[in-house]
Design an enzyme around this catalytic site. Sequence first.
Site, PDB file in Angstrom:
ATOM      1  N   ARG A  92       7.842  -5.913  -5.086  1.00 39.69           N
ATOM      2  CA  ARG A  92       8.713  -4.957  -5.762  1.00 39.69           C
ATOM      3  C   ARG A  92       9.334  -4.000  -4.740  1.00 39.69           C
ATOM      4  O   ARG A  92       8.620  -3.236  -4.091  1.00 39.69           O
ATOM      5  CB  ARG A  92       7.863  -4.156  -6.746  1.00 39.69           C
ATOM      6  CG  ARG A  92       8.579  -3.019  -7.407  1.00 39.69           C
ATOM      7  CD  ARG A  92       7.584  -2.083  -8.072  1.00 39.69           C
ATOM      8  NE  ARG A  92       8.284  -1.017  -8.752  1.00 39.69           N
ATOM      9  CZ  ARG A  92       7.715   0.106  -9.125  1.00 39.69           C
ATOM     10  NH1 ARG A  92       6.437   0.330  -8.894  1.00 39.69           N
ATOM     11  NH2 ARG A  92       8.427   1.029  -9.724  1.00 39.69           N
ATOM     12  N   TYR A 111       8.354   0.489  -1.322  1.00 39.31           N
ATOM     13  CA  TYR A 111       6.909   0.503  -1.564  1.00 39.31           C
ATOM     14  C   TYR A 111       6.090  -0.270  -0.537  1.00 39.31           C
ATOM     15  O   TYR A 111       4.853  -0.251  -0.609  1.00 39.31           O
ATOM     16  CB  TYR A 111       6.617  -0.032  -2.977  1.00 39.31           C
ATOM     17  CG  TYR A 111       7.250   0.818  -4.060  1.00 39.31           C
ATOM     18  CD1 TYR A 111       6.832   2.133  -4.266  1.00 39.31           C
ATOM     19  CD2 TYR A 111       8.282   0.334  -4.854  1.00 39.31           C
ATOM     20  CE1 TYR A 111       7.412   2.933  -5.244  1.00 39.31           C
ATOM     21  CE2 TYR A 111       8.866   1.117  -5.847  1.00 39.31           C
ATOM     22  CZ  TYR A 111       8.436   2.415  -6.028  1.00 39.31           C
ATOM     23  OH  TYR A 111       9.008   3.205  -6.998  1.00 39.31           O
ATOM     24  N   HIS A 150       1.492   9.090  -4.957  1.00 42.47           N
ATOM     25  CA  HIS A 150       2.701   8.262  -5.008  1.00 42.47           C
ATOM     26  C   HIS A 150       2.914   7.652  -3.635  1.00 42.47           C
ATOM     27  O   HIS A 150       2.829   8.366  -2.621  1.00 42.47           O
ATOM     28  CB  HIS A 150       3.930   9.091  -5.397  1.00 42.47           C
ATOM     29  CG  HIS A 150       3.769   9.705  -6.750  1.00 42.47           C
ATOM     30  ND1 HIS A 150       3.875   8.974  -7.900  1.00 42.47           N
ATOM     31  CD2 HIS A 150       3.432  10.964  -7.116  1.00 42.47           C
ATOM     32  CE1 HIS A 150       3.635   9.762  -8.934  1.00 42.47           C
ATOM     33  NE2 HIS A 150       3.356  10.972  -8.483  1.00 42.47           N
ATOM     34  N   ALA A 155       5.744   5.251 -13.255  1.00 39.73           N
ATOM     35  CA  ALA A 155       6.812   5.861 -14.064  1.00 39.73           C
ATOM     36  C   ALA A 155       6.277   6.812 -15.134  1.00 39.73           C
ATOM     37  O   ALA A 155       6.988   7.737 -15.548  1.00 39.73           O
ATOM     38  CB  ALA A 155       7.665   4.771 -14.708  1.00 39.73           C
ATOM     39  N   GLU A 173      -3.295  13.044  -7.663  1.00 38.47           N
ATOM     40  CA  GLU A 173      -2.109  12.232  -7.989  1.00 38.47           C
ATOM     41  C   GLU A 173      -1.560  11.642  -6.694  1.00 38.47           C
ATOM     42  O   GLU A 173      -1.410  12.355  -5.703  1.00 38.47           O
ATOM     43  CB  GLU A 173      -1.073  13.161  -8.639  1.00 38.47           C
ATOM     44  CG  GLU A 173       0.252  12.515  -8.974  1.00 38.47           C
ATOM     45  CD  GLU A 173       1.247  13.539  -9.547  1.00 38.47           C
ATOM     46  OE1 GLU A 173       0.862  14.705  -9.824  1.00 38.47           O
ATOM     47  OE2 GLU A 173       2.433  13.175  -9.689  1.00 38.47           O
ATOM     48  N   ASN A 195      -2.199   6.866  -9.520  1.00 36.96           N
ATOM     49  CA  ASN A 195      -0.765   6.699  -9.301  1.00 36.96           C
ATOM     50  C   ASN A 195      -0.200   6.342 -10.676  1.00 36.96           C
ATOM     51  O   ASN A 195      -0.259   5.178 -11.083  1.00 36.96           O
ATOM     52  CB  ASN A 195      -0.478   5.592  -8.290  1.00 36.96           C
ATOM     53  CG  ASN A 195       1.020   5.464  -8.021  1.00 36.96           C
ATOM     54  OD1 ASN A 195       1.851   6.003  -8.770  1.00 36.96           O
ATOM     55  ND2 ASN A 195       1.381   4.757  -6.961  1.00 36.96           N
ATOM     56  N   ARG A 213      13.928  11.040  -3.729  1.00 30.66           N
ATOM     57  CA  ARG A 213      14.543   9.986  -4.547  1.00 30.66           C
ATOM     58  C   ARG A 213      15.342  10.610  -5.707  1.00 30.66           C
ATOM     59  O   ARG A 213      15.707  11.775  -5.651  1.00 30.66           O
ATOM     60  CB  ARG A 213      13.444   9.025  -5.012  1.00 30.66           C
ATOM     61  CG  ARG A 213      12.732   8.362  -3.817  1.00 30.66           C
ATOM     62  CD  ARG A 213      11.682   7.386  -4.266  1.00 30.66           C
ATOM     63  NE  ARG A 213      12.264   6.288  -5.015  1.00 30.66           N
ATOM     64  CZ  ARG A 213      11.546   5.418  -5.734  1.00 30.66           C
ATOM     65  NH1 ARG A 213      10.216   5.540  -5.771  1.00 30.66           N
ATOM     66  NH2 ARG A 213      12.144   4.443  -6.389  1.00 30.66           N
ATOM     67  N   PRO A 268       2.349   1.461 -14.490  1.00 32.78           N
ATOM     68  CA  PRO A 268       3.207   0.291 -14.679  1.00 32.78           C
ATOM     69  C   PRO A 268       3.963  -0.150 -13.427  1.00 32.78           C
ATOM     70  O   PRO A 268       4.403   0.681 -12.630  1.00 32.78           O
ATOM     71  CB  PRO A 268       4.197   0.749 -15.764  1.00 32.78           C
ATOM     72  CG  PRO A 268       4.118   2.228 -15.769  1.00 32.78           C
ATOM     73  CD  PRO A 268       2.735   2.582 -15.345  1.00 32.78           C
ATOM     74  N   ASN A 269       4.074  -1.448 -13.321  1.00 30.73           N
ATOM     75  CA  ASN A 269       4.834  -2.140 -12.271  1.00 30.73           C
ATOM     76  C   ASN A 269       4.127  -2.173 -10.912  1.00 30.73           C
ATOM     77  O   ASN A 269       4.588  -2.853  -9.994  1.00 30.73           O
ATOM     78  CB  ASN A 269       6.253  -1.549 -12.122  1.00 30.73           C
ATOM     79  CG  ASN A 269       7.025  -1.644 -13.419  1.00 30.73           C
ATOM     80  OD1 ASN A 269       7.163  -2.731 -13.963  1.00 30.73           O
ATOM     81  ND2 ASN A 269       7.506  -0.519 -13.944  1.00 30.73           N
TER      82      ASN A 269
HETATM   83  C1  DQA Z   1       5.648   5.745  -7.683  1.00 34.91           C
HETATM   84  C2  DQA Z   1       6.908   6.595  -7.851  1.00 34.91           C
HETATM   85  C3  DQA Z   1       7.410   6.560  -9.276  1.00 34.91           C
HETATM   86  O1  DQA Z   1       8.577   7.347  -9.414  1.00 34.91           O
HETATM   87  C4  DQA Z   1       7.732   5.137  -9.681  1.00 34.91           C
HETATM   88  O2  DQA Z   1       8.123   5.090 -11.043  1.00 34.91           O
HETATM   89  C5  DQA Z   1       6.643   4.180  -9.376  1.00 34.91           C
HETATM   90  C6  DQA Z   1       5.862   4.325  -8.163  1.00 34.91           C
HETATM   91  C7  DQA Z   1       5.188   5.661  -6.210  1.00 34.91           C
HETATM   92  O3  DQA Z   1       4.062   5.247  -5.993  1.00 34.91           O
HETATM   93  O4  DQA Z   1       5.956   5.999  -5.303  1.00 34.91           O
HETATM   94  O5  DQA Z   1       6.463   3.200 -10.112  1.00 34.91           O
HETATM   95  O6  DQA Z   1       4.606   6.335  -8.422  1.00 34.91           O
END
Ligand code: DQA
Length: 150
Positions: free
Chosen positions: A20, A25, A102, A79, A100, A76, A109, A12-13
Amino acid sequence: MSKRKVLVLNGPNLNLLGTREPQIYGAETLADVERRCHAAADGLGLEVEFRQSNAEHELIDWLHAGRHDVEGVVINPAAYTHTSVALADALSAIAKPVIEVHISNVHRREPFRHHSYVSGIADAVICGCGTDGYVFALQRMATILSQGGK
Ligand code: DQA
């Protein structure tokens, strides 16, 4: 010889990448990341299927659908990393190599980002490398698959 297929999933997002919180990011869009993944995959003899969803069930359904033709998963989970037992269970259920990714260094963080349901079942975890992390993950996946996968 057909290329080994790797599913690159985004949670998501991440569709808002580029606009964003760019201080966290970066400025690249998800379309930019997808292009980089395809370019990296070409050089590694992999085929990438690149997807993003804001819906937990859709990510899970794509994992189930991929279990017969996908050889590895780069994810990725965004959240859902920190909340979703269901997504971690789906990754375990399909029994493929999982990496995985990120973009940010989640450990630098907020504390709620320090726990991942996915890390315990992942073959590798890459964080804090920006979007280069996706390319590193595909490089590592190519090595894992050349060694026979899981
Ligand atoms: C994320 C890190 C997560 O904590 C966050 O909720 C994201 C992006 C990253 O790519 O750094 O949406 O996965």
